[in-house]
Design a protein around this motif. Sequence first.
Motif, PDB file in Angstrom:
ATOM      1  N   THR A 130      19.976   7.767  -5.794  1.00 30.40           N
ATOM      2  CA  THR A 130      18.682   7.922  -5.125  1.00 30.40           C
ATOM      3  C   THR A 130      17.568   8.135  -6.137  1.00 30.40           C
ATOM      4  OG1 THR A 130      19.762   8.913  -3.188  1.00 30.40           O
ATOM      5  CG2 THR A 130      17.391   9.257  -3.419  1.00 30.40           C
TER       6      THR A 130
ATOM      7  N   SER B  65      18.854   6.414   2.825  1.00 31.40           N
ATOM      8  CA  SER B  65      20.253   6.437   3.248  1.00 31.40           C
ATOM      9  C   SER B  65      21.147   7.070   2.183  1.00 31.40           C
ATOM     10  CB  SER B  65      20.738   5.017   3.565  1.00 31.40           C
ATOM     11  OG  SER B  65      19.981   4.437   4.612  1.00 31.40           O
ATOM     12  N   THR B  66      20.952   6.685   0.929  1.00 31.70           N
ATOM     13  CA  THR B  66      21.776   7.259  -0.138  1.00 31.70           C
ATOM     14  C   THR B  66      21.502   8.754  -0.297  1.00 31.70           C
ATOM     15  OG1 THR B  66      20.123   6.589  -1.815  1.00 31.70           O
ATOM     16  CG2 THR B  66      21.971   5.093  -1.426  1.00 31.70           C
TER      17      THR B  66
ATOM     18  N   PHE C 227      25.615   9.829  -5.395  1.00 33.06           N
ATOM     19  CA  PHE C 227      24.628   9.308  -4.451  1.00 33.06           C
ATOM     20  C   PHE C 227      23.238   9.903  -4.694  1.00 33.06           C
ATOM     21  CE2 PHE C 227      28.139   7.550  -2.050  1.00 33.06           C
ATOM     22  CZ  PHE C 227      27.570   6.431  -1.449  1.00 33.06           C
TER      23      PHE C 227
END
Length: 228
Positions: free
Chosen positions: A175, A199-200, A171
């Motif tokens: 990003t 969010s990530t 993640f």
Amino acid sequence: MISENTINTRQGNVNRAIQTIVATLGVIFGIGGMSHGFFEALQGNTATNGYVIDAIGEANRMWLHGNEPAFTIIPNFLITGIAAMLVGVAVIIWSAGFMYKKYASLIFLSLFILLFLVGGGIAQIIFFMIGWAMSLRIHKPLNWWRKVLPVGTRRFLSKLWRPFLIVSSLFILITLQIAIFGFVPGVSNPDSISTVMVSTLGVGLLFLILAFISGCAHDIDKGGVTNG
């Protein structure tokens, strides 16, 4: 993820899961610093006109918000970029090969502060501060965690630190990709892309913390650093 077996633990008693987590985080953000430096260098031998800069100039920007803000004390894009790439390499080498050293956490923090000062990026600050805090436990007994994590919980969590670390790493890397390229399948609105990016990053941070807690459980069960 940096393999636990590749981390040199020949000197001193160490908590190897925590060491691997910190090393992985250092390598990822060393790469992030290098990417900032690469785009800064592309802006050429020109003045930065300030301390806060866009690592990605308009000529190389791939989406509306893909400017990658950074801070630098060097008033030149080319020199800033070269410095960021060199320090990024140093961060990767130190993280992957020397986190078992007695004063590894101090040098780890020093390298990341230097990376910040030479254009390695602003958004990574929270991660390298967390990584540094985690690194302080590499050579320390995990007595507090032993108290707060019951035996059954430790046994369950100790099996999950690698999966949590892999998910966190993926993640965070996603990003970094979004920050540069702005690529999110099925999403074209820049504001929506920014929301996905934040969010990530948040998910990556959450799983990093879970990886650390699970790593503590693993190191306790595997006989990491003890008072003796």
